[in-house]
Design a protein around this motif. Sequence first.
Motif, PDB file in Angstrom:
ATOM      1  N   GLY A 286      38.611  37.736  57.434  1.00  0.00           N
ATOM      2  CA  GLY A 286      39.992  37.275  57.386  1.00  0.00           C
ATOM      3  C   GLY A 286      40.993  38.410  57.263  1.00  0.00           C
ATOM      4  O   GLY A 286      40.692  39.495  56.762  1.00  0.00           O
ATOM      5  N   GLU A 287      42.209  38.146  57.736  1.00  0.00           N
ATOM      6  CA  GLU A 287      43.254  39.164  57.712  1.00  0.00           C
ATOM      7  C   GLU A 287      43.629  39.572  56.290  1.00  0.00           C
ATOM      8  O   GLU A 287      44.136  40.663  56.059  1.00  0.00           O
ATOM      9  N   SER A 288      43.391  38.682  55.334  1.00  0.00           N
ATOM     10  CA  SER A 288      43.745  38.977  53.947  1.00  0.00           C
ATOM     11  C   SER A 288      42.659  39.764  53.219  1.00  0.00           C
ATOM     12  O   SER A 288      42.799  40.087  52.039  1.00  0.00           O
ATOM     13  N   PHE A 289      41.589  40.119  53.926  1.00  0.00           N
ATOM     14  CA  PHE A 289      40.470  40.819  53.294  1.00  0.00           C
ATOM     15  C   PHE A 289      40.880  42.207  52.810  1.00  0.00           C
ATOM     16  O   PHE A 289      41.499  42.980  53.532  1.00  0.00           O
ATOM     17  N   THR A 290      40.549  42.511  51.570  1.00  0.00           N
ATOM     18  CA  THR A 290      40.753  43.844  51.017  1.00  0.00           C
ATOM     19  C   THR A 290      39.462  44.305  50.355  1.00  0.00           C
ATOM     20  O   THR A 290      38.695  43.497  49.824  1.00  0.00           O
ATOM     21  N   VAL A 291      39.215  45.597  50.381  1.00  0.00           N
ATOM     22  CA  VAL A 291      37.970  46.144  49.859  1.00  0.00           C
ATOM     23  C   VAL A 291      38.001  46.204  48.336  1.00  0.00           C
ATOM     24  O   VAL A 291      38.951  46.700  47.736  1.00  0.00           O
TER      25      VAL A 291
ATOM     26  N   LYS B 180      26.659  33.506  55.612  1.00  0.00           N
ATOM     27  CA  LYS B 180      26.529  32.827  54.322  1.00  0.00           C
ATOM     28  C   LYS B 180      26.770  33.799  53.168  1.00  0.00           C
ATOM     29  O   LYS B 180      27.419  33.458  52.170  1.00  0.00           O
ATOM     30  N   THR B 181      26.237  35.022  53.305  1.00  0.00           N
ATOM     31  CA  THR B 181      26.445  36.033  52.263  1.00  0.00           C
ATOM     32  C   THR B 181      27.936  36.278  52.042  1.00  0.00           C
ATOM     33  O   THR B 181      28.416  36.345  50.903  1.00  0.00           O
ATOM     34  N   LEU B 182      28.670  36.401  53.123  1.00  0.00           N
ATOM     35  CA  LEU B 182      30.111  36.643  53.025  1.00  0.00           C
ATOM     36  C   LEU B 182      30.830  35.440  52.438  1.00  0.00           C
ATOM     37  O   LEU B 182      31.693  35.581  51.564  1.00  0.00           O
ATOM     38  N   LYS B 183      30.468  34.266  52.915  1.00  0.00           N
ATOM     39  CA  LYS B 183      31.126  33.047  52.431  1.00  0.00           C
ATOM     40  C   LYS B 183      30.858  32.829  50.944  1.00  0.00           C
ATOM     41  O   LYS B 183      31.754  32.437  50.195  1.00  0.00           O
ATOM     42  N   ASP B 184      29.608  33.092  50.511  1.00  0.00           N
ATOM     43  CA  ASP B 184      29.251  32.906  49.099  1.00  0.00           C
ATOM     44  C   ASP B 184      30.003  33.873  48.194  1.00  0.00           C
ATOM     45  O   ASP B 184      30.111  33.633  46.985  1.00  0.00           O
ATOM     46  N   ASN B 185      30.496  34.964  48.760  1.00  0.00           N
ATOM     47  CA  ASN B 185      31.260  35.931  47.989  1.00  0.00           C
ATOM     48  C   ASN B 185      32.766  35.784  48.212  1.00  0.00           C
ATOM     49  O   ASN B 185      33.530  36.720  48.014  1.00  0.00           O
ATOM     50  N   ASP B 186      33.157  34.573  48.628  1.00  0.00           N
ATOM     51  CA  ASP B 186      34.574  34.222  48.826  1.00  0.00           C
ATOM     52  C   ASP B 186      35.277  35.134  49.818  1.00  0.00           C
ATOM     53  O   ASP B 186      36.474  35.433  49.678  1.00  0.00           O
ATOM     54  N   ILE B 187      34.527  35.611  50.805  1.00  0.00           N
ATOM     55  CA  ILE B 187      35.119  36.406  51.877  1.00  0.00           C
ATOM     56  C   ILE B 187      35.338  35.488  53.065  1.00  0.00           C
ATOM     57  O   ILE B 187      34.399  34.868  53.566  1.00  0.00           O
ATOM     58  N   ASP B 188      36.591  35.377  53.484  1.00  0.00           N
ATOM     59  CA  ASP B 188      36.947  34.488  54.584  1.00  0.00           C
ATOM     60  C   ASP B 188      36.264  34.961  55.867  1.00  0.00           C
ATOM     61  O   ASP B 188      36.416  36.108  56.280  1.00  0.00           O
TER      62      ASP B 188
END
Length: 266
Positions: free
Chosen positions: A138-143, A168-176
């Motif tokens: 997602g565009e709001s992603f920050t490291v 799934k790994t990304l989604k489970d870590n609340d990464i859009d």
Amino acid sequence: MERSKKFLALALSSALIAGPASFEMANAATTSSNSNSSGAAMQSAQSQGNDAVSQTTASSTDKDLLTTVNDAYTAMREVRAARLAIFDGNTDMATKMTKDATAKMQSAEKAESKWGVPSKAGKKGVTYLPFDSSIALGESFTVTPDNQKAVGKANQQMAQGNAKAAAKTLKDNDIDVSISAAMVPAKASLAHLQDASKLIKSGNYYEANLALKGVEDSVVIDQWGLDNLPQQAGNATKSSANASGSTQMKQKSQQSGTSGNAASNG
């Protein structure tokens, strides 16, 4: 007709849509190119293709998320090479690449019933074939230290060809996460290619280039969330077959168990 499920490896980025974006960037770069030989044209087209499907070609298991069609992808590369050949004045190469692109697009068209999907960005009522795809952040992603670890894990899963696990790994870590795909209407593209072949044969190279450009202009890029991916009949058929096989195995197991109990009781 070949098919595969292609996904590019993830990277720490605020907007990772490398696959389809690479296709558009490749077109823009080659349109402004001043290459002076057909060899350079072919090399350029091939290098763009390598960039667009750089990291991972996932297996054809149902762990993957969206099936792309290799023949459509190859046809698009050859359309680009044919346009570059016309630009360079190499009509023999333009003829060959247009002929090859037509053959690949004909093969891709046969896959429409299995892998074609409707497009949100394209024309309504038209079936499109995905030929390049990627996972997007997602565009709001920050490291952050936490999500950096998750993205690293997802990268490893991508490298192993398990796109579904990576998502799934990304989604489970609340990464859009979303899936982005470049798609082409095979039937309309085939008509453009057939026109281009006739125009090249008659020496109308400017018009032939426009016909080839029509193929590229018909490409659309769609994006979906993980929960609303388009349904592909080929995947549905495969899933049904797998489910049927599992049911039959379960029934056989139950029957075997029943027979064994009967024998024991006897």
